[in-house]
Motif scaffolding. Structure first.
Motif: not given
Length: 141
Positions: A80-99
């Motif tokens: 959100v920038r200036d009270n409006a959604i400017v970008e939507k990100k989709t997630l994926c399973l990470p290849k590596k995770i730590t801690n």
């Protein structure tokens, strides 16, 4: 009806499975940030029935998308920038995770060497299976 004010600059984590928002809050370290964070639990959703929403003031640098993708890769990340959604990100399973998760194998080197990072690699995306870097112990969600 409950009214939570809009967000001028920040991030909105939407479509969180109902009841999972506090797990995300602590895993992302949002409790340690010095910015406004709003958690909305059990919001009505036509798509999910009930859902949680987290609103975070500030930039995307506060959020580790790998941790978020590991917890639930179906969450929508709205920028959100200036009270409006400017970008939507989709997630994926990470290849590596730590801690984020810890190896349960008592014979794993991470049980003895406390300072070693708990690193897991994604080995099967379909079943969302991760394996320990050191002993190959399986972790399935």
């Amino acid at each position: 009806m409950l009214n939570i004010s809009g967000l001028k600059e920040g991030i909105v984590l939407d479509h969180i499975e109902a009841g999972k928002s506090l797990e995300i809050y602590y895993n992302l370290g949002l409790d340690k940030l010095d910015c406004q964070v709003a958690i909305i639990k059990n919001a009505r959703s036509s798509k999910m029935g009930r859902k949680d929403i987290i609103k975070i003031e500030g930039g995307l640098d506060h959020i580790d998308l790998d941790i978020l993708g590991f917890i639930d890769h179906t969450i929508t990340v709205n920028i959100v920038r200036d009270n409006a959604i400017v970008e939507k990100k989709t997630l994926c399973l990470p290849k590596k995770i730590t801690n984020v998760i810890h190896c349960k194998n008592p014979r794993c080197i991470t049980s003895i060497e406390q300072e070693l990072p708990h690193t897991f690699y994604l080995t099967d995306e379909e079943s969302e299976t991760y394996r320990c870097r050191y002993c190959e112990e399986k972790y399935t969600k």
